[in-house]
Write a protein that holds these residues in place. Sequence first.
Motif, mmCIF file in Angstrom:
data_model
loop_
_atom_site.group_PDB
_atom_site.id
_atom_site.type_symbol
_atom_site.label_atom_id
_atom_site.label_comp_id
_atom_site.label_asym_id
_atom_site.label_seq_id
_atom_site.Cartn_x
_atom_site.Cartn_y
_atom_site.Cartn_z
ATOM 1 N N MET A 157 -65.046 -76.283 36.045
ATOM 2 C CA MET A 157 -63.657 -76.516 35.679
ATOM 3 C C MET A 157 -62.761 -76.195 36.867
ATOM 4 N N ALA A 158 -61.747 -76.990 37.042
ATOM 5 C CA ALA A 158 -60.774 -76.732 38.095
ATOM 6 C C ALA A 158 -59.934 -75.505 37.716
ATOM 7 N N HIS A 159 -59.531 -74.755 38.721
ATOM 8 C CA HIS A 159 -58.708 -73.563 38.502
ATOM 9 C C HIS A 159 -57.316 -73.807 39.063
ATOM 10 N N LEU A 160 -56.294 -73.630 38.230
ATOM 11 C CA LEU A 160 -54.906 -73.749 38.662
ATOM 12 C C LEU A 160 -54.338 -72.350 38.821
ATOM 13 N N HIS A 161 -53.842 -72.072 40.013
ATOM 14 C CA HIS A 161 -53.255 -70.772 40.339
ATOM 15 C C HIS A 161 -51.760 -70.976 40.574
ATOM 16 N N PHE A 162 -50.939 -70.255 39.846
ATOM 17 C CA PHE A 162 -49.489 -70.369 39.989
ATOM 18 C C PHE A 162 -48.946 -69.195 40.790
ATOM 19 N N THR A 163 -47.953 -69.466 41.614
ATOM 20 C CA THR A 163 -47.368 -68.448 42.466
ATOM 21 C C THR A 163 -46.847 -67.258 41.675
ATOM 22 N N GLN A 164 -46.851 -66.114 42.302
ATOM 23 C CA GLN A 164 -46.342 -64.910 41.652
ATOM 24 C C GLN A 164 -44.841 -64.991 41.405
ATOM 25 N N GLN A 165 -44.128 -65.842 42.144
ATOM 26 C CA GLN A 165 -42.690 -66.019 41.902
ATOM 27 C C GLN A 165 -42.447 -66.405 40.445
ATOM 28 N N LEU A 166 -43.293 -67.298 39.922
ATOM 29 C CA LEU A 166 -43.117 -67.748 38.543
ATOM 30 C C LEU A 166 -43.381 -66.641 37.539
ATOM 31 N N SER A 167 -44.196 -65.675 37.899
ATOM 32 C CA SER A 167 -44.520 -64.613 36.947
ATOM 33 C C SER A 167 -43.309 -63.739 36.640
ATOM 34 N N ARG A 168 -42.255 -63.856 37.439
ATOM 35 C CA ARG A 168 -41.014 -63.137 37.119
ATOM 36 C C ARG A 168 -40.351 -63.719 35.881
ATOM 37 N N PHE A 169 -40.620 -64.996 35.600
ATOM 38 C CA PHE A 169 -39.954 -65.693 34.507
ATOM 39 C C PHE A 169 -40.854 -65.932 33.298
ATOM 40 N N LEU A 170 -42.159 -66.117 33.538
ATOM 41 C CA LEU A 170 -43.080 -66.372 32.436
ATOM 42 C C LEU A 170 -44.495 -65.959 32.790
ATOM 43 N N ASP A 171 -45.301 -65.858 31.768
ATOM 44 C CA ASP A 171 -46.696 -65.485 31.951
ATOM 45 C C ASP A 171 -47.456 -66.692 32.485
ATOM 46 N N VAL A 172 -47.983 -66.582 33.703
ATOM 47 C CA VAL A 172 -48.684 -67.704 34.319
ATOM 48 C C VAL A 172 -50.049 -67.265 34.868
ATOM 49 N N PRO A 173 -50.984 -67.031 33.986
ATOM 50 C CA PRO A 173 -52.321 -66.665 34.457
ATOM 51 C C PRO A 173 -53.003 -67.879 35.091
ATOM 52 N N THR A 174 -54.093 -67.644 35.773
ATOM 53 C CA THR A 174 -54.893 -68.756 36.274
ATOM 54 C C THR A 174 -55.380 -69.565 35.081
ATOM 55 N N VAL A 175 -55.272 -70.872 35.191
ATOM 56 C CA VAL A 175 -55.647 -71.761 34.095
ATOM 57 C C VAL A 175 -56.878 -72.549 34.518
ATOM 58 N N GLU A 176 -57.879 -72.599 33.663
ATOM 59 C CA GLU A 176 -59.067 -73.409 33.909
ATOM 60 C C GLU A 176 -58.965 -74.673 33.076
ATOM 61 N N VAL A 177 -59.139 -75.824 33.745
ATOM 62 C CA VAL A 177 -59.022 -77.100 33.042
ATOM 63 C C VAL A 177 -60.133 -78.042 33.471
ATOM 64 N N ALA A 178 -60.535 -78.883 32.553
ATOM 65 C CA ALA A 178 -61.462 -79.967 32.864
ATOM 66 C C ALA A 178 -60.616 -81.233 32.910
ATOM 67 N N ALA A 179 -60.177 -81.582 34.119
ATOM 68 C CA ALA A 179 -59.308 -82.743 34.279
ATOM 69 C C ALA A 179 -59.702 -83.483 35.555
ATOM 70 N N PRO A 180 -59.720 -84.805 35.505
ATOM 71 C CA PRO A 180 -60.131 -85.574 36.684
ATOM 72 C C PRO A 180 -59.037 -85.721 37.744
ATOM 73 N N ARG A 181 -57.771 -85.544 37.335
ATOM 74 C CA ARG A 181 -56.643 -85.747 38.260
ATOM 75 C C ARG A 181 -55.603 -84.637 38.076
ATOM 76 N N LEU A 182 -54.798 -84.480 39.097
ATOM 77 C CA LEU A 182 -53.807 -83.404 39.112
ATOM 78 C C LEU A 182 -52.855 -83.482 37.929
ATOM 79 N N ARG A 183 -52.317 -84.645 37.628
ATOM 80 C CA ARG A 183 -51.351 -84.785 36.521
ATOM 81 C C ARG A 183 -51.964 -84.271 35.215
ATOM 82 N N ALA A 184 -53.179 -84.665 34.921
ATOM 83 C CA ALA A 184 -53.838 -84.231 33.685
ATOM 84 C C ALA A 184 -54.054 -82.721 33.678
ATOM 85 N N ALA A 185 -54.375 -82.162 34.830
ATOM 86 C CA ALA A 185 -54.563 -80.708 34.916
ATOM 87 C C ALA A 185 -53.252 -79.983 34.642
ATOM 88 N N LEU A 186 -52.167 -80.471 35.231
ATOM 89 C CA LEU A 186 -50.861 -79.854 34.992
ATOM 90 C C LEU A 186 -50.470 -79.967 33.525
#
Length: 89
Positions: free
Chosen positions: A1-30
Amino acid sequence: MAHLHFTQQLSRFLDVPTVEVAAPRLRAALESAFVQQPRLRGYVLDEQGALRPNVLIFIDGARCRERRELDDVLRPDSQVYILQALSGG
């Protein structure tokens, strides 16, 4: 599974843990990440669904090719980093 890592800047506003997704393209992963954290969409994409000007995405160390379609191909083990560019003086 692809791993999406969000910058720590965003963690000031919302909970953004690393997300694991099974997606063939970036748009679908997002989109999968947005299902888990709907408020994240507004920080990453503009009203037309394109990447915001202050957001950069790197896939396996290379900058994403295109900011509107977000159709970069992901491998099953891709590491995707979503960063907010810093500005100011």
